[in-house]
Design a protein around this motif. Sequence first.
Motif, PDB file in Angstrom:
ATOM      1  N   PRO A  46      -3.069 -16.512 -11.270  1.00  0.00           N
ATOM      2  CA  PRO A  46      -3.733 -15.262 -10.871  1.00  0.00           C
ATOM      3  C   PRO A  46      -3.693 -15.066  -9.362  1.00  0.00           C
ATOM      4  O   PRO A  46      -3.841 -16.012  -8.592  1.00  0.00           O
ATOM      5  N   ALA A  47      -3.434 -13.826  -8.962  1.00  0.00           N
ATOM      6  CA  ALA A  47      -3.400 -13.501  -7.532  1.00  0.00           C
ATOM      7  C   ALA A  47      -3.738 -12.028  -7.373  1.00  0.00           C
ATOM      8  O   ALA A  47      -3.486 -11.228  -8.272  1.00  0.00           O
ATOM      9  N   PRO A  48      -4.320 -11.630  -6.242  1.00  0.00           N
ATOM     10  CA  PRO A  48      -4.638 -10.212  -6.026  1.00  0.00           C
ATOM     11  C   PRO A  48      -3.395  -9.350  -6.180  1.00  0.00           C
ATOM     12  O   PRO A  48      -2.322  -9.683  -5.663  1.00  0.00           O
ATOM     13  N   GLY A  49      -3.533  -8.246  -6.875  1.00  0.00           N
ATOM     14  CA  GLY A  49      -2.433  -7.320  -7.026  1.00  0.00           C
ATOM     15  C   GLY A  49      -1.755  -7.381  -8.378  1.00  0.00           C
ATOM     16  O   GLY A  49      -1.125  -6.420  -8.794  1.00  0.00           O
ATOM     17  N   TYR A  50      -1.872  -8.504  -9.097  1.00  0.00           N
ATOM     18  CA  TYR A  50      -1.172  -8.616 -10.377  1.00  0.00           C
ATOM     19  C   TYR A  50      -1.693  -7.624 -11.416  1.00  0.00           C
ATOM     20  O   TYR A  50      -0.936  -7.120 -12.238  1.00  0.00           O
ATOM     21  N   ALA A  51      -2.969  -7.312 -11.373  1.00  0.00           N
ATOM     22  CA  ALA A  51      -3.523  -6.401 -12.367  1.00  0.00           C
ATOM     23  C   ALA A  51      -2.893  -5.021 -12.262  1.00  0.00           C
ATOM     24  O   ALA A  51      -2.749  -4.315 -13.262  1.00  0.00           O
ATOM     25  N   ALA A  52      -2.519  -4.604 -11.061  1.00  0.00           N
ATOM     26  CA  ALA A  52      -1.902  -3.294 -10.880  1.00  0.00           C
ATOM     27  C   ALA A  52      -0.386  -3.377 -10.923  1.00  0.00           C
ATOM     28  O   ALA A  52       0.298  -2.379 -10.763  1.00  0.00           O
ATOM     29  N   ASP A  53       0.119  -4.565 -11.158  1.00  0.00           N
ATOM     30  CA  ASP A  53       1.545  -4.817 -11.015  1.00  0.00           C
ATOM     31  C   ASP A  53       2.188  -5.116 -12.369  1.00  0.00           C
ATOM     32  O   ASP A  53       3.240  -5.715 -12.458  1.00  0.00           O
ATOM     33  N   TRP A  54       1.518  -4.669 -13.424  1.00  0.00           N
ATOM     34  CA  TRP A  54       1.891  -5.131 -14.752  1.00  0.00           C
ATOM     35  C   TRP A  54       3.234  -4.593 -15.233  1.00  0.00           C
ATOM     36  O   TRP A  54       3.822  -5.126 -16.155  1.00  0.00           O
ATOM     37  N   GLY A  82      14.074  -3.296 -13.903  1.00  0.00           N
ATOM     38  CA  GLY A  82      13.005  -2.475 -13.338  1.00  0.00           C
ATOM     39  C   GLY A  82      13.161  -2.245 -11.845  1.00  0.00           C
ATOM     40  O   GLY A  82      14.254  -2.053 -11.325  1.00  0.00           O
ATOM     41  N   PHE A  83      12.092  -2.343 -11.135  1.00  0.00           N
ATOM     42  CA  PHE A  83      12.060  -1.846  -9.773  1.00  0.00           C
ATOM     43  C   PHE A  83      11.437  -2.878  -8.845  1.00  0.00           C
ATOM     44  O   PHE A  83      10.821  -3.846  -9.288  1.00  0.00           O
ATOM     45  N   GLU A  84      11.601  -2.639  -7.580  1.00  0.00           N
ATOM     46  CA  GLU A  84      10.976  -3.507  -6.589  1.00  0.00           C
ATOM     47  C   GLU A  84       9.486  -3.201  -6.520  1.00  0.00           C
ATOM     48  O   GLU A  84       9.080  -2.041  -6.421  1.00  0.00           O
ATOM     49  N   ASP A  85       8.686  -4.227  -6.601  1.00  0.00           N
ATOM     50  CA  ASP A  85       7.240  -4.026  -6.502  1.00  0.00           C
ATOM     51  C   ASP A  85       6.819  -3.920  -5.046  1.00  0.00           C
ATOM     52  O   ASP A  85       7.255  -4.732  -4.219  1.00  0.00           O
ATOM     53  N   PRO A  86       5.975  -2.978  -4.715  1.00  0.00           N
ATOM     54  CA  PRO A  86       5.456  -2.929  -3.350  1.00  0.00           C
ATOM     55  C   PRO A  86       4.495  -4.090  -3.127  1.00  0.00           C
ATOM     56  O   PRO A  86       3.854  -4.559  -4.055  1.00  0.00           O
ATOM     57  N   PRO A  87       4.389  -4.583  -1.936  1.00  0.00           N
ATOM     58  CA  PRO A  87       3.419  -5.653  -1.665  1.00  0.00           C
ATOM     59  C   PRO A  87       2.009  -5.221  -2.054  1.00  0.00           C
ATOM     60  O   PRO A  87       1.609  -4.085  -1.790  1.00  0.00           O
ATOM     61  N   ALA A  88       1.304  -6.119  -2.686  1.00  0.00           N
ATOM     62  CA  ALA A  88      -0.022  -5.780  -3.195  1.00  0.00           C
ATOM     63  C   ALA A  88      -0.948  -5.309  -2.089  1.00  0.00           C
ATOM     64  O   ALA A  88      -1.775  -4.405  -2.284  1.00  0.00           O
ATOM     65  N   GLU A  89      -0.787  -5.888  -0.893  1.00  0.00           N
ATOM     66  CA  GLU A  89      -1.696  -5.520   0.195  1.00  0.00           C
ATOM     67  C   GLU A  89      -1.448  -4.105   0.704  1.00  0.00           C
ATOM     68  O   GLU A  89      -2.282  -3.538   1.414  1.00  0.00           O
ATOM     69  N   GLU A  90      -0.301  -3.523   0.323  1.00  0.00           N
ATOM     70  CA  GLU A  90      -0.009  -2.162   0.775  1.00  0.00           C
ATOM     71  C   GLU A  90      -0.477  -1.110  -0.231  1.00  0.00           C
ATOM     72  O   GLU A  90      -0.322   0.079   0.014  1.00  0.00           O
ATOM     73  N   THR A 132      -2.986   1.203  -2.209  1.00  0.00           N
ATOM     74  CA  THR A 132      -4.309   1.792  -2.074  1.00  0.00           C
ATOM     75  C   THR A 132      -4.799   2.107  -3.474  1.00  0.00           C
ATOM     76  O   THR A 132      -4.335   3.050  -4.122  1.00  0.00           O
ATOM     77  N   LEU A 133      -5.708   1.306  -3.937  1.00  0.00           N
ATOM     78  CA  LEU A 133      -6.113   1.395  -5.336  1.00  0.00           C
ATOM     79  C   LEU A 133      -7.495   2.010  -5.461  1.00  0.00           C
ATOM     80  O   LEU A 133      -8.382   1.726  -4.653  1.00  0.00           O
TER      81      LEU A 133
END
Length: 377
Positions: A334-342, A349-357, A359-360
């Motif tokens: 588990p790491a921040p950003g995975y929940a929105a990165d499913w 597929g596509f390149e994932d944007p860095p989780a820290e970038e 705006t959720l």
Amino acid sequence: MEERDTPSMTRRGVMKGVGGIAALSMSNATIADAQAAITDSLPSDPHTADTYRSIVDAIVPRTPQLEEELGPEHVPGGLDVELEKFLIWDFNHFQEVRSEMITEKAGGASGPEMPRGMFEVTLDATGLGSDLDAVLDLAGLDLLDLVDLGLDGDALEEHLTFGPVERFEVAFADLDTAAEGPAAFEVTVETGDERYHRVLQNYPYAPVFTLVFDVVAAEFIARGENEDAVSRGNERFPAGGTFVQLSREDRLRCLWTIVEGGTVDRLDELLSPFLPQLGILKFVVMAVNGLHGFGYYTEWSGYGGTKTDTPNDRRLITPAGEVQSRKQSGYPGPAPGYAADWRHAVPGGFEDPPAEELTLPDDLTGDDVLDGIGGDT
């Protein structure tokens, strides 16, 4: 949940129950494998353990041939992560039976209550000629009845064995139908010189299923549906019965006859006394397949000695990145950003944007679609 064991009676040496000849025929490696399974803290009797181990070995075998191509993390099979414990735990927590729903009335109940006899099983092969005789005695049948059912009694008798199990019993523990709450069950398994006893709060489906699988396997062999030779005195799973004598592929073919082969209909009268509802078997076979995926590809194997505790009491003992399934899949934990990165796992597929970038929104849920991620949305 309440579970009580009598550890002094468990697995002091299943080799005694299996038989000296079978034990002596084993290679050193096989003895080590079998003994490790027996002396481990697996909360079940040896027959149950070895039957599920044989299923795990058939569905998720070790794959050393992949090491050179994909790496050592792709070698371990289900037995390496004790996946049999996952199956046993899940089946033994499949159904809670409440005391107030049980009636002492025999012959069925007219209301919502369930008759006590529906949940009680006593299979006793001591003093009888064969394991088939024990099944017939439990079902209230004789060999001539098998002819009427279209079954080959002689072939069933030749092939059916419950391995070292001589007596098996499921009974309520201190049932009080006037009280409300989960009922507890006593499970007793006796071999030639061993007695295993356990108290479970839920109905103990796991050990019951293994006996059913032996009967199904005997009929499978009697009908000539096995494609590979039967291995009598299976050295890898010495405490199992007829089922473990099948090859890996035949074990899976045998289980599938329960779903599509009409096994439940043909063996209805033989198997009904074992289970509260015989129809559940088809779902069990489907669950056996699905549970392997759930158990093998989650962090379950990393729970160490807490893996058979209730979910709230489980703790990740193995460091997150070292859990076998995560090493194999490359998932770091588990790491921040995975929940929105499913959606990143879509093939091609596509390149994932860095989780820290990202705006959720504060009320983000798993079904939300985020603009700018995943192509058109």
